[in-house]
Design a protein around this motif. Structure first.
Motif, PDB file in Angstrom:
ATOM      1  N   LEU A  92      -5.998  19.818 -22.025  1.00  0.00           N
ATOM      2  CA  LEU A  92      -6.294  18.716 -21.102  1.00  0.00           C
ATOM      3  C   LEU A  92      -7.714  18.217 -21.309  1.00  0.00           C
ATOM      4  N   GLU A  93      -8.666  19.127 -21.351  1.00  0.00           N
ATOM      5  CA  GLU A  93     -10.069  18.758 -21.521  1.00  0.00           C
ATOM      6  C   GLU A  93     -10.324  18.138 -22.894  1.00  0.00           C
ATOM      7  N   GLU A  94      -9.743  18.724 -23.952  1.00  0.00           N
ATOM      8  CA  GLU A  94      -9.964  18.198 -25.299  1.00  0.00           C
ATOM      9  C   GLU A  94      -9.375  16.798 -25.472  1.00  0.00           C
ATOM     10  N   GLU A  95      -8.158  16.600 -24.968  1.00  0.00           N
ATOM     11  CA  GLU A  95      -7.475  15.328 -25.196  1.00  0.00           C
ATOM     12  C   GLU A  95      -7.907  14.215 -24.256  1.00  0.00           C
ATOM     13  N   THR A  96      -8.428  14.570 -23.060  1.00  0.00           N
ATOM     14  CA  THR A  96      -8.728  13.534 -22.056  1.00  0.00           C
ATOM     15  C   THR A  96     -10.151  13.529 -21.526  1.00  0.00           C
ATOM     16  N   GLY A  97     -10.862  14.644 -21.622  1.00  0.00           N
ATOM     17  CA  GLY A  97     -12.185  14.744 -21.009  1.00  0.00           C
ATOM     18  C   GLY A  97     -12.134  15.144 -19.543  1.00  0.00           C
ATOM     19  N   TYR A  98     -10.933  15.351 -18.996  1.00  0.00           N
ATOM     20  CA  TYR A  98     -10.773  15.759 -17.591  1.00  0.00           C
ATOM     21  C   TYR A  98     -10.654  17.271 -17.494  1.00  0.00           C
ATOM     22  N   SER A  99     -11.212  17.826 -16.403  1.00  0.00           N
ATOM     23  CA  SER A  99     -11.114  19.256 -16.116  1.00  0.00           C
ATOM     24  C   SER A  99     -10.396  19.447 -14.787  1.00  0.00           C
ATOM     25  N   PRO A 100      -9.515  20.454 -14.707  1.00  0.00           N
ATOM     26  CA  PRO A 100      -8.766  20.685 -13.471  1.00  0.00           C
ATOM     27  C   PRO A 100      -9.517  21.590 -12.500  1.00  0.00           C
ATOM     28  N   ASN A 101      -9.241  21.430 -11.226  1.00  0.00           N
ATOM     29  CA  ASN A 101      -9.747  22.330 -10.202  1.00  0.00           C
ATOM     30  C   ASN A 101      -8.848  23.557 -10.105  1.00  0.00           C
ATOM     31  N   SER A 102      -7.531  23.346 -10.284  1.00  0.00           N
ATOM     32  CA  SER A 102      -6.602  24.478 -10.244  1.00  0.00           C
ATOM     33  C   SER A 102      -5.418  24.225 -11.176  1.00  0.00           C
ATOM     34  N   MET A 103      -4.821  25.328 -11.618  1.00  0.00           N
ATOM     35  CA  MET A 103      -3.655  25.283 -12.493  1.00  0.00           C
ATOM     36  C   MET A 103      -2.527  26.042 -11.793  1.00  0.00           C
ATOM     37  N   ILE A 104      -1.417  25.361 -11.574  1.00  0.00           N
ATOM     38  CA  ILE A 104      -0.270  25.983 -10.926  1.00  0.00           C
ATOM     39  C   ILE A 104       0.837  26.133 -11.961  1.00  0.00           C
ATOM     40  N   ASP A 105       1.293  27.350 -12.143  1.00  0.00           N
ATOM     41  CA  ASP A 105       2.330  27.656 -13.124  1.00  0.00           C
ATOM     42  C   ASP A 105       3.671  27.134 -12.614  1.00  0.00           C
ATOM     43  N   LEU A 106       4.299  26.234 -13.376  1.00  0.00           N
ATOM     44  CA  LEU A 106       5.596  25.675 -13.003  1.00  0.00           C
ATOM     45  C   LEU A 106       6.742  26.275 -13.812  1.00  0.00           C
ATOM     46  N   GLY A 107       6.439  27.288 -14.625  1.00  0.00           N
ATOM     47  CA  GLY A 107       7.487  27.961 -15.375  1.00  0.00           C
ATOM     48  C   GLY A 107       7.489  27.617 -16.850  1.00  0.00           C
ATOM     49  N   THR A 108       8.543  28.017 -17.518  1.00  0.00           N
ATOM     50  CA  THR A 108       8.669  27.828 -18.961  1.00  0.00           C
ATOM     51  C   THR A 108      10.018  27.210 -19.292  1.00  0.00           C
ATOM     52  N   CYS A 109      10.089  26.684 -20.494  1.00  0.00           N
ATOM     53  CA  CYS A 109      11.373  26.234 -21.041  1.00  0.00           C
ATOM     54  C   CYS A 109      11.320  26.434 -22.552  1.00  0.00           C
ATOM     55  N   PHE A 110      12.491  26.496 -23.166  1.00  0.00           N
ATOM     56  CA  PHE A 110      12.545  26.581 -24.616  1.00  0.00           C
ATOM     57  C   PHE A 110      12.339  25.195 -25.196  1.00  0.00           C
ATOM     58  N   ASP A 111      11.667  25.128 -26.337  1.00  0.00           N
ATOM     59  CA  ASP A 111      11.461  23.862 -27.029  1.00  0.00           C
ATOM     60  C   ASP A 111      12.783  23.404 -27.643  1.00  0.00           C
ATOM     61  N   ASP A 112      13.381  24.235 -28.454  1.00  0.00           N
ATOM     62  CA  ASP A 112      14.689  23.988 -29.065  1.00  0.00           C
ATOM     63  C   ASP A 112      15.249  25.370 -29.375  1.00  0.00           C
ATOM     64  N   SER A 113      16.055  25.891 -28.477  1.00  0.00           N
ATOM     65  CA  SER A 113      16.477  27.290 -28.558  1.00  0.00           C
ATOM     66  C   SER A 113      17.373  27.605 -29.753  1.00  0.00           C
ATOM     67  N   SER A 114      17.920  26.604 -30.412  1.00  0.00           N
ATOM     68  CA  SER A 114      18.747  26.856 -31.589  1.00  0.00           C
ATOM     69  C   SER A 114      17.922  27.072 -32.841  1.00  0.00           C
ATOM     70  N   LYS A 115      16.826  26.340 -32.963  1.00  0.00           N
ATOM     71  CA  LYS A 115      16.098  26.337 -34.235  1.00  0.00           C
ATOM     72  C   LYS A 115      14.610  26.651 -34.139  1.00  0.00           C
ATOM     73  N   ASN A 116      14.052  26.791 -32.943  1.00  0.00           N
ATOM     74  CA  ASN A 116      12.627  27.109 -32.790  1.00  0.00           C
ATOM     75  C   ASN A 116      12.476  28.404 -32.002  1.00  0.00           C
ATOM     76  N   SER A 117      11.401  29.118 -32.263  1.00  0.00           N
ATOM     77  CA  SER A 117      11.195  30.422 -31.629  1.00  0.00           C
ATOM     78  C   SER A 117      10.276  30.372 -30.409  1.00  0.00           C
ATOM     79  N   ASN A 118       9.742  29.207 -30.063  1.00  0.00           N
ATOM     80  CA  ASN A 118       8.664  29.176 -29.073  1.00  0.00           C
ATOM     81  C   ASN A 118       9.108  28.814 -27.659  1.00  0.00           C
ATOM     82  N   LEU A 119       8.201  29.117 -26.729  1.00  0.00           N
ATOM     83  CA  LEU A 119       8.328  28.747 -25.321  1.00  0.00           C
ATOM     84  C   LEU A 119       7.315  27.665 -25.000  1.00  0.00           C
ATOM     85  N   VAL A 120       7.682  26.788 -24.069  1.00  0.00           N
ATOM     86  CA  VAL A 120       6.764  25.784 -23.541  1.00  0.00           C
ATOM     87  C   VAL A 120       6.383  26.228 -22.132  1.00  0.00           C
TER      88      VAL A 120
END
Length: 182
Positions: A92-120
């Motif tokens: 967020l800071e690198e791409e926009t110059g904005y800094s957050p006061n707080s970060m709230i975790d909204l969970g995860t999802c798979f990027d593409d569960s058939s062909k990619n190994s990562n979580l978002v």
């Protein structure tokens, strides 16, 4: 009954700093063997849905070569060793110059569960204030990133109209809107 596949062997088919491709040999529940199931080994992704103190949403417009299009997305990026929340705030800071006061975790999802190994990893970044300027990496700087401020209503419309198309941004946008009751 759903049954997992059995991993018989795995080898790195392509290993480059920008892309890693794994070739798995798997045994299917019916006994057949597939010897060329390819999986992209990708690092985790952290995405922030940032809200300013004035309740505007911060997005980025940038060129994405994979789809050869200029996209509208929430700030996001990959990470390996830092925590997902730290990575989301950093992106967020690198791409926009904005800094957050707080970060709230909204969970995860798979990027593409058939062909990619990562979580978002999705975060609502609230109380964002402009504290600096963009710090873009070499590829981002080559074509630039435009910071876009939108109202909650405009973001909802952009999601509904398909102006925001990246699956991770669509998921993050709807999760964030639900979390804030918009």
């Amino acid at each position: 009954m759903i049954q997992p596949w059995t991993l018989l062997s795995s080898e790195m088919a392509f290993d480059h700093r920008w892309y890693k491709l794994r070739r798995d040999t798997v045994k299917l529940p019916d006994g057949r063997v597939v010897d060329d199931y390819f999986v992209s080994e990708r690092p985790g992704v952290a995405i922030a849905v940032p809200l300013t103190t004035e309740n505007n949403v911060i997005l980025v417009r940038q060129y994405k070569h994979g789809v050869q299009a200029i996209t509208l997305e929430f700030p996001a990026g990959t990470f390996r060793s830092e925590s997902p929340a730290t990575a989301a705030a950093r992106e967020l800071e690198e791409e926009t110059g904005y800094s957050p006061n707080s970060m709230i975790d909204l969970g995860t999802c798979f990027d593409d569960s058939s062909k990619n190994s990562n979580l978002v990893h999705i975060f609502l970044a609230s109380g964002c204030v402009l504290t600096g300027r963009q710090r873009l990496d070499e590829l981002e700087a080559a074509s630039g990133i435009e910071v876009v401020l939108m109202s909650l209503q405009e973001v909802t419309q952009a999601l509904e109209d398909g102006e925001i198309k990246s699956m991770s941004s669509v998921a993050a946008g709807y999760k964030a809107l639900r979390a804030i009751g918009a």
